[in-house]
Design an enzyme around this catalytic site. Structure first.
Site, PDB file in Angstrom:
ATOM      1  N   ARG A   1     -70.546 -17.809  32.487  1.00 18.38           N
ATOM      2  CA  ARG A   1     -71.606 -18.698  32.014  1.00 18.38           C
ATOM      3  C   ARG A   1     -72.362 -18.078  30.845  1.00 18.38           C
ATOM      4  O   ARG A   1     -72.617 -18.702  29.839  1.00 18.38           O
ATOM      5  CB  ARG A   1     -72.550 -19.002  33.180  1.00 18.38           C
ATOM      6  CG  ARG A   1     -73.642 -20.020  32.853  1.00 18.38           C
ATOM      7  CD  ARG A   1     -74.374 -20.399  34.127  1.00 18.38           C
ATOM      8  NE  ARG A   1     -75.563 -21.193  33.870  1.00 18.38           N
ATOM      9  CZ  ARG A   1     -75.569 -22.530  33.802  1.00 18.38           C
ATOM     10  NH1 ARG A   1     -74.451 -23.207  33.942  1.00 18.38           N
ATOM     11  NH2 ARG A   1     -76.687 -23.178  33.589  1.00 18.38           N
TER      12      ARG A   1
ATOM     13  N   GLU B   1     -72.840 -34.042  29.979  1.00 17.48           N
ATOM     14  CA  GLU B   1     -72.552 -33.242  31.180  1.00 17.48           C
ATOM     15  C   GLU B   1     -71.498 -33.988  31.987  1.00 17.48           C
ATOM     16  O   GLU B   1     -71.767 -35.066  32.500  1.00 17.48           O
ATOM     17  CB  GLU B   1     -73.848 -33.127  31.987  1.00 17.48           C
ATOM     18  CG  GLU B   1     -73.817 -32.232  33.178  1.00 17.48           C
ATOM     19  CD  GLU B   1     -73.977 -30.757  32.825  1.00 17.48           C
ATOM     20  OE1 GLU B   1     -73.026 -30.018  33.084  1.00 17.48           O
ATOM     21  OE2 GLU B   1     -75.033 -30.358  32.289  1.00 17.48           O
TER      22      GLU B   1
HETATM   23 ZN   LIG Z   1     -73.675 -26.015  31.084  1.00 15.92          ZN
END
Ligand SMILES: [Zn+2]
Lengths: 312, 320
Positions: A64, A179
């Site tokens: 991430r 998203e």
């Molecule tokens: Zn993200």
């Protein structure tokens, strides 16, 4: 002013497509890499669309982030931080991004950033807005929703009196997050890739039409507005003691009523939702939010009106 | 071991020693959460693991990886139980997993010795749609094969295919290879770093059923001979790549989530970013598994091809 007026807004010429703000959310990573090789599908007359890999080091490691979440450091404190001594990689990178696409809040900043993310939650293709007062992005969401119909395309509004995000895309005048899920971290699914690609196409179509002078009449869209974050039940050592209840798992955007099952402990006990009103959970069981002490977020449904829109 | 008889007669069972010490490992990979959560829970409250005829020890395989919620720190622990790693003197400069493998080997092994634990379960998750897959080294693991058969017949969890995980000619270097016998559970689909209630419940039921099997076996139950279907990995298929090593295509939508379903020559397997289909170029039907497993991108594996076979197993009973 009322919503029947037509707003004259400046043309949207400088557009950026961000992938890999989170290095293990692979749809955006691979789309951006692809567009950097062959940008034909994102080129439109009247605008410049620039594909950009936001966190290349995290992409390389397929994680991430390296030091801290790049999508939370675009505030004045981090953007103004002096780069001496040990500064987290993502803070340095945020300053680079701010100088390339900002400066945030300045007239030279990019007009629009579409920031591409994936989630492990069953959120479908969701559009994320940071403010309810930007008619351009509201109209854009309305256009994308129309184009995708009958597929749904929820709009999630991150407007909250105390929860501040300081997202990467916030350097642009009009920031929009895309998203798409469910997709595991580090995995590339053809269906999710296709969905994201379609949303981007329609978004760019909208910009092209807007720049070309098309007038968009006043409209109303339904949005989900963030209310609060809900953490997992934990013991004294902060270890999670219950998981998302099967009745809630994969039910992003579905109503959660007072008394509905919310968590299931490892002993098999159901923990119900004890709020007083119906909410619409989202980011249910997102992998990246375990460390943020967040099992899901609650939202409420609202209608927002956008003024008519035409290029100035 | 009372294997002097080794009867060719089908009706005669093979006699195997009873199982006294059983280990359950979760978190061999630190981001496969079903096993991590179950083992942490059992360390607090082991009551559901307890049976009358044997002792069960739950443990976290890779605690540092669990803490950071990553697969591993320095190298894959589940490929570290080979003599080359176990038999060198551990030093602080070694990768963490080498040190940890030696610790595990000391506690539950030594691997290949008579002091080793009798059985080890190893709990895994996959992002692939593999159902509740039972991983056994090979069909020669008689006890594990009987356990799988028992699980398929008695467990409420449906779709528990058996997969032989040991590549032919290679030695077993998995965590479970420390014990005399082993079974790994590979449940999916579940993203890394996520714990889903449905997967947790399935893993739990299979474990309960497997422990029941050991209990029955220890009490002298005769398990008759049977034939069983299982899949054997024969080759790995990598993603198509650009010259610079980057992936140039994704798993085809027709193949995604189709683990254990037949893949015929000419079926589409990948789709390029330009939308072009790439077809399977083998000349035989295979059963793909581990389709789009996140952890295998770095192992250059888009999926594994298996062959389906039927395997006859003789009866077993505890030796006296
Ligand atoms: Zn993200």
């Amino acid at each position: 002013m009322n919503s029947c007026q037509v707003l004259r807004d400046a043309p949207v010429r400088k557009v950026a497509l961000f992938g890999g703000t989170h290095g293990n959310e692979l749809s955006g990573v691979f789309l951006v890499k692809h567009w950097q090789e062959d940008g034909a599908e994102i080129q439109r007359p009247g605008l410049e669309a620039r594909p950009f890999l936001a966190n290349p080091r995290a992409v390389e490691k397929c994680c991430r982030y390296v030091d801290c979440d790049l999508n939370r450091v675009f505030d004045s404190e981090n953007l103004g931080k002096e780069l001496t001594g040990h500064v987290p990689y993502e803070v340095r990178r945020a300053q680079e991004i701010n100088s390339l696409f900002g400066p945030k809040g300045q007239p030279e900043a990019y007009d629009l950033i579409l920031d591409l993310h994936n989630t492990t939650a069953n959120m479908g293709g969701t559009l994320i807005l940071e403010t309810s007062r930007d008619c351009f992005t509201l109209q854009m969401c309305h256009y994308i929703q129309d184009a995708l119909w009958p597929d749904s395309c929820p709009v999630f509004l991150l407007e909250h009196p105390s929860l501040k995000y300081a997202t990467t895309r916030s350097v642009a005048k009009h920031p929009v997050g895309i998203e798409v899920g469910p997709q595991p971290q580090g995995v590339l699914r053809a269906d999710i890739l296709g969905k994201m690609r379609k949303i981007v196409q329609h978004g760019l179509d909208f910009v092209q039409k807007f720049n070309a002078g098309q007038e968009f009449p006043p409209c109303t869209i339904e949005i989900y507005k963030i209310m609060e974050k809900v953490d997992y039940p934990r013991d004294k050592k902060n270890e999670i003691t219950a998981v998302i209840h099967p009745n809630l798992q994969d039910r992003d955007w579905q109503p959660l009523n007072p008394g509905d099952p919310m968590f299931l402990t490892l002993e098999g006990k159901t923990i119900p939702y004890e709020g007083e009103t119906t909410v619409y959970p989202t980011f249910v069981n997102e992998a990246a939010y375990y460390e943020k002490q967040q099992a899901f977020v609650t939202t409420v449904k609202e209608k927002l009106s956008a003024k008519g829109l035409k290029v100035s | 071991m009372e294997q002097g008889l080794k009867p060719p007669v089908m009706s005669h069972p093979q006699y195997l020693p009873s199982l006294r010490r059983v280990a359950v490992c979760g978190g061999t990979h630190g981001n496969e959460m079903s096993g991590v959560y179950l083992v942490k829970h059992w360390l607090q409250d082991p009551s559901e693991l307890q049976r009358s005829t044997f002792q069960v020890t739950p443990f976290v395989g890779n605690p540092r990886a669990v803490e950071q919620c990553v697969r591993y720190i320095g190298r894959d622990l589940n490929r570290t139980f080979a003599p080359a790693f176990l038999n060198t003197k551990a030093s602080d400069s070694d990768l963490y997993e080498i040190q940890r493998a030696q610790e595990i080997n000391q506690i539950f092994g030594p691997k290949g010795s008579s002091q080793a634990y009798d059985f080890m379960f190893d709990l895994h998750n996959t992002t692939a749609n593999m159902g509740s897959c039972l991983l056994v080294n090979s069909e020669s693991n008689l006890l594990s094969m009987h356990m799988c058969n028992y699980i398929q017949k008695h467990c409420t969890v449906r779709h528990c295919p058996i997969l032989f995980c040991q590549p032919p000619g290679e030695e077993a270097n998995f965590t479970m290879s420390v014990a005399k016998n082993g079974l790994a559970l590979e449940l999916g689909p579940q993203p890394q770093g996520v714990a889903r209630a449905d997967q947790l419940a399935k893993m739990r039921s299979i474990m309960a059923c497997a422990l029941d099997f050991i209990e029955l076996f220890n009490k002298g139950t005769l398990f008759p001979a049977f034939e069983i279907e299982a899949y054997k990995v024969v080759r790995r298929t990598d993603f198509p790549r650009y010259p610079n090593g980057e992936i140039s295509a994704v798993i085809h939508p027709n193949l995604q989530d189709k683990d254990f379903q037949p893949l015929k020559p000419g079926d589409p397997v990948f789709q390029t970013f330009d939308g072009e289909d790439i077809l399977d170029d083998s000349d035989d039907t295979f059963f793909p598994v581990f389709i789009n497993e996140a952890a295998y991108y770095e192992k250059k594996t888009a999926f594994c091809k298996t062959k389906k076979g039927t395997f006859a197993q003789p009866a077993i009973q505890k030796g006296f």
